[in-house]
Design a protein around this motif. Structure first.
Motif, PDB file in Angstrom:
ATOM      1  N   ASN A  47      51.801  11.493  37.619  1.00  0.00           N
ATOM      2  CA  ASN A  47      53.228  11.561  37.157  1.00  0.00           C
ATOM      3  C   ASN A  47      53.761  13.023  36.761  1.00  0.00           C
ATOM      4  O   ASN A  47      54.929  13.080  37.001  1.00  0.00           O
ATOM      5  CB  ASN A  47      53.680  10.604  36.224  1.00  0.00           C
ATOM      6  N   SER A  48      52.942  13.631  36.158  1.00  0.00           N
ATOM      7  CA  SER A  48      53.184  15.094  35.882  1.00  0.00           C
ATOM      8  C   SER A  48      53.295  15.753  37.197  1.00  0.00           C
ATOM      9  O   SER A  48      54.437  16.522  37.224  1.00  0.00           O
ATOM     10  CB  SER A  48      52.023  15.764  35.234  1.00  0.00           C
ATOM     11  N   VAL A  49      52.575  15.558  38.004  1.00  0.00           N
ATOM     12  CA  VAL A  49      52.705  16.352  39.661  1.00  0.00           C
ATOM     13  C   VAL A  49      54.018  15.740  40.093  1.00  0.00           C
ATOM     14  O   VAL A  49      54.557  16.595  40.805  1.00  0.00           O
ATOM     15  CB  VAL A  49      51.596  16.092  40.422  1.00  0.00           C
ATOM     16  N   PHE A  54      59.303  16.909  42.180  1.00  0.00           N
ATOM     17  CA  PHE A  54      60.676  16.222  42.415  1.00  0.00           C
ATOM     18  C   PHE A  54      61.673  17.151  41.687  1.00  0.00           C
ATOM     19  O   PHE A  54      63.053  17.052  42.108  1.00  0.00           O
ATOM     20  CB  PHE A  54      60.833  14.702  41.745  1.00  0.00           C
ATOM     21  N   PHE A  55      61.335  17.751  40.780  1.00  0.00           N
ATOM     22  CA  PHE A  55      62.331  18.758  40.090  1.00  0.00           C
ATOM     23  C   PHE A  55      62.706  19.775  40.953  1.00  0.00           C
ATOM     24  O   PHE A  55      63.740  20.306  40.709  1.00  0.00           O
ATOM     25  CB  PHE A  55      61.525  19.378  38.844  1.00  0.00           C
ATOM     26  N   ARG A  56      61.899  20.138  42.092  1.00  0.00           N
ATOM     27  CA  ARG A  56      62.273  21.192  43.159  1.00  0.00           C
ATOM     28  C   ARG A  56      62.831  20.712  44.367  1.00  0.00           C
ATOM     29  O   ARG A  56      63.144  21.247  45.308  1.00  0.00           O
ATOM     30  CB  ARG A  56      60.910  21.935  43.394  1.00  0.00           C
ATOM     31  N   ILE A  57      63.160  19.237  44.299  1.00  0.00           N
ATOM     32  CA  ILE A  57      63.716  18.638  45.506  1.00  0.00           C
ATOM     33  C   ILE A  57      65.257  18.146  45.241  1.00  0.00           C
ATOM     34  O   ILE A  57      65.394  17.621  44.230  1.00  0.00           O
ATOM     35  CB  ILE A  57      62.926  17.495  45.842  1.00  0.00           C
ATOM     36  N   PRO A  58      66.031  18.741  46.018  1.00  0.00           N
ATOM     37  CA  PRO A  58      67.403  18.197  45.831  1.00  0.00           C
ATOM     38  C   PRO A  58      67.691  16.856  46.147  1.00  0.00           C
ATOM     39  O   PRO A  58      66.986  16.070  46.933  1.00  0.00           O
ATOM     40  CB  PRO A  58      68.287  18.975  46.904  1.00  0.00           C
ATOM     41  N   LYS A  68      63.426   9.352  42.260  1.00  0.00           N
ATOM     42  CA  LYS A  68      63.410  10.012  41.121  1.00  0.00           C
ATOM     43  C   LYS A  68      63.556   9.178  39.862  1.00  0.00           C
ATOM     44  O   LYS A  68      62.929   9.387  38.788  1.00  0.00           O
ATOM     45  CB  LYS A  68      64.521  11.037  41.173  1.00  0.00           C
ATOM     46  N   ASN A  69      64.350   8.270  40.038  1.00  0.00           N
ATOM     47  CA  ASN A  69      64.614   7.319  38.977  1.00  0.00           C
ATOM     48  C   ASN A  69      63.050   6.436  38.700  1.00  0.00           C
ATOM     49  O   ASN A  69      62.684   6.253  37.598  1.00  0.00           O
ATOM     50  CB  ASN A  69      65.564   6.136  39.173  1.00  0.00           C
ATOM     51  N   ILE A  70      62.296   6.048  39.706  1.00  0.00           N
ATOM     52  CA  ILE A  70      61.203   5.520  39.428  1.00  0.00           C
ATOM     53  C   ILE A  70      59.981   6.412  38.856  1.00  0.00           C
ATOM     54  O   ILE A  70      59.372   5.990  37.842  1.00  0.00           O
ATOM     55  CB  ILE A  70      60.523   4.888  40.892  1.00  0.00           C
ATOM     56  N   PHE A 322      58.862  15.396  49.663  1.00  0.00           N
ATOM     57  CA  PHE A 322      57.812  15.424  48.550  1.00  0.00           C
ATOM     58  C   PHE A 322      56.291  16.261  48.959  1.00  0.00           C
ATOM     59  O   PHE A 322      56.153  16.880  48.638  1.00  0.00           O
ATOM     60  CB  PHE A 322      57.363  13.985  48.068  1.00  0.00           C
ATOM     61  N   ARG A 323      55.942  15.568  50.236  1.00  0.00           N
ATOM     62  CA  ARG A 323      54.794  16.396  50.969  1.00  0.00           C
ATOM     63  C   ARG A 323      54.942  17.867  51.307  1.00  0.00           C
ATOM     64  O   ARG A 323      54.161  18.507  50.860  1.00  0.00           O
ATOM     65  CB  ARG A 323      54.421  15.677  52.155  1.00  0.00           C
ATOM     66  N   THR A 324      56.003  18.216  51.847  1.00  0.00           N
ATOM     67  CA  THR A 324      56.531  19.617  52.097  1.00  0.00           C
ATOM     68  C   THR A 324      56.507  20.539  50.786  1.00  0.00           C
ATOM     69  O   THR A 324      55.787  21.505  50.726  1.00  0.00           O
ATOM     70  CB  THR A 324      57.691  19.592  52.914  1.00  0.00           C
TER      71      THR A 324
END
Length: 352
Positions: A47-49, A54-58, A68-70, A322-324
């Motif tokens: 979950n840290s990863v 996700f912090f970098r994904i708009p 992101k909520n999950i 996420f993968r990219t």
């Protein structure tokens, strides 16, 4: 969330001493604490990863907003595991056990039902993407999904807050149960929360089943259309069956959401039915049967906790962004992504 007033409150603390039928056996005090310890370490890493990526994904799609909520819910759930380990292994002080009753167990179930609600929304989103693959989104729709997400968190927080406030009595014995800390109003509110959460689960179970029934029918029709005609030949004479196999593999990834939902949440809610009966109608059950249903409930509760480490599979296989982002951060070749997921350069409706 057990419904009787003598069982753990907003289910979570399972401290129980009874001279004739103690729950403090090897399974509760050793096996599950060890399993939850491993789950905490694995969940913390994964979950840290996920948070870092996700912090970098708009938030450019409904699907990413829901994911992101999950992620947030999974992080909170993961941090409740150490408190459960200490409580169940009888290593917690009285003050820490009170904290588990008032806060930690409430957060655990809060995040579980938040995840269940967002799994329902993801199922609807995947169904719409499958039935209407060219339907786009816009800024207004994204804002509405963010407002919906905020409303879900607010609703469940307001629903659960009285379980914290009304669990305020001082224990009179070192062997107290969480129900012993609740006021009369707290016991009543606990039952209200119990019924609401039952509605949340069963409503989302129906939603998931209907959504994936429609997805299955559409994928079957799509597969029938793609294989119904004569198999085309490439210039070299090679068959084009391979792309069809890749497409079926891509489509199969859609069902990861269904698999995680059924593995994590369904067993617990089915096991809770006889467990709750054994607590509310105890005169119908002998000691050994009550203990069996308690252990069954604890075992399926662990499956629910697995949600916090299985969700990253959904992020990886169903979320292209996420993968990219992950592969770019790890500086891996773009082709690595295709080899791991079975995808070529094009994404199907199952990915965003």
């Amino acid at each position: 969330m057990e419904t009787n007033t003598t069982s753990p409150p907003f289910p979570g603390s399972h401290s129980f001493n009874n001279s004739t039928c103690s729950r403090d056996n090897l399974l509760k005090t050793v096996v599950f604490p060890v399993l939850y310890s491993f789950l905490f370490l694995l969940g913390l890493v994964l979950n840290s990863v996920a948070v870092w990526v996700f912090f970098r994904i708009p938030s450019k799609s409904h699907f990413i907003i829901y994911l992101k909520n999950i992620v947030v819910a999974d992080v909170i759930m993961t941090f409740t595991f150490p408190f459960k380990v200490l409580s169940d292994s009888n290593m917690a002080s009285t003050g820490l056990r009170i904290f588990v009753c008032r806060v930690s167990s409430v957060l655990f179930y809060l995040t579980m039902y938040i995840s269940i609600l967002f799994f329902g929304l993801i199922s609807i989103d995947r169904c719409i993407k499958t039935l209407r693959p060219f339907r786009g989104t816009n800024a207004a729709r994204l804002v509405r999904r963010k407002l919906l997400s905020g409303a879900i968190w607010t609703f469940l927080l307001v629903l659960c807050l009285p379980n914290v406030i009304l669990t305020c009595k001082t224990p009179t014995s070192p062997y107290f149960k969480c129900g012993d800390l609740k006021t009369e109003a707290g016991l009543y509110w606990h039952q209200v929360v119990n019924h609401v959460c039952q509605v949340i689960f069963w409503g989302n179970l129906v939603t998931v089943i209907i959504s994936y029934t429609l997805i299955t029918k559409e994928l079957y029709r799509s597969y029938s259309r793609s294989t119904g005609g004569t198999i085309s030949r490439a210039p070299s004479g090679a068959s084009t069956r391979k792309p069809h196999r890749a497409k079926r593999k891509m489509s199969a990834n859609v069902f990861l959401v269904l698999a995680v939902f059924f593995v994590c949440f369904v067993p617990f809610h089915f096991a809770r039915v006889p467990y709750t009966m054994s607590q509310t109608q105890g005169f119908l059950f002998d000691c050994k049967l009550k203990l069996f249903f308690f252990q069954l409930k604890e075992s399926t509760l662990f499956l629910s906790s697995l949600n916090s480490v299985l969700d990253p599979l959904i992020y990886f296989f169903l979320c292209k962004s996420f993968r990219t982002t992950l592969f770019k951060a790890l500086r891996l070749a773009p082709g690595t992504c295709s080899r791991l997921t079975g995808r070529g350069s094009e994404d199907t409706v199952s990915t965003i």
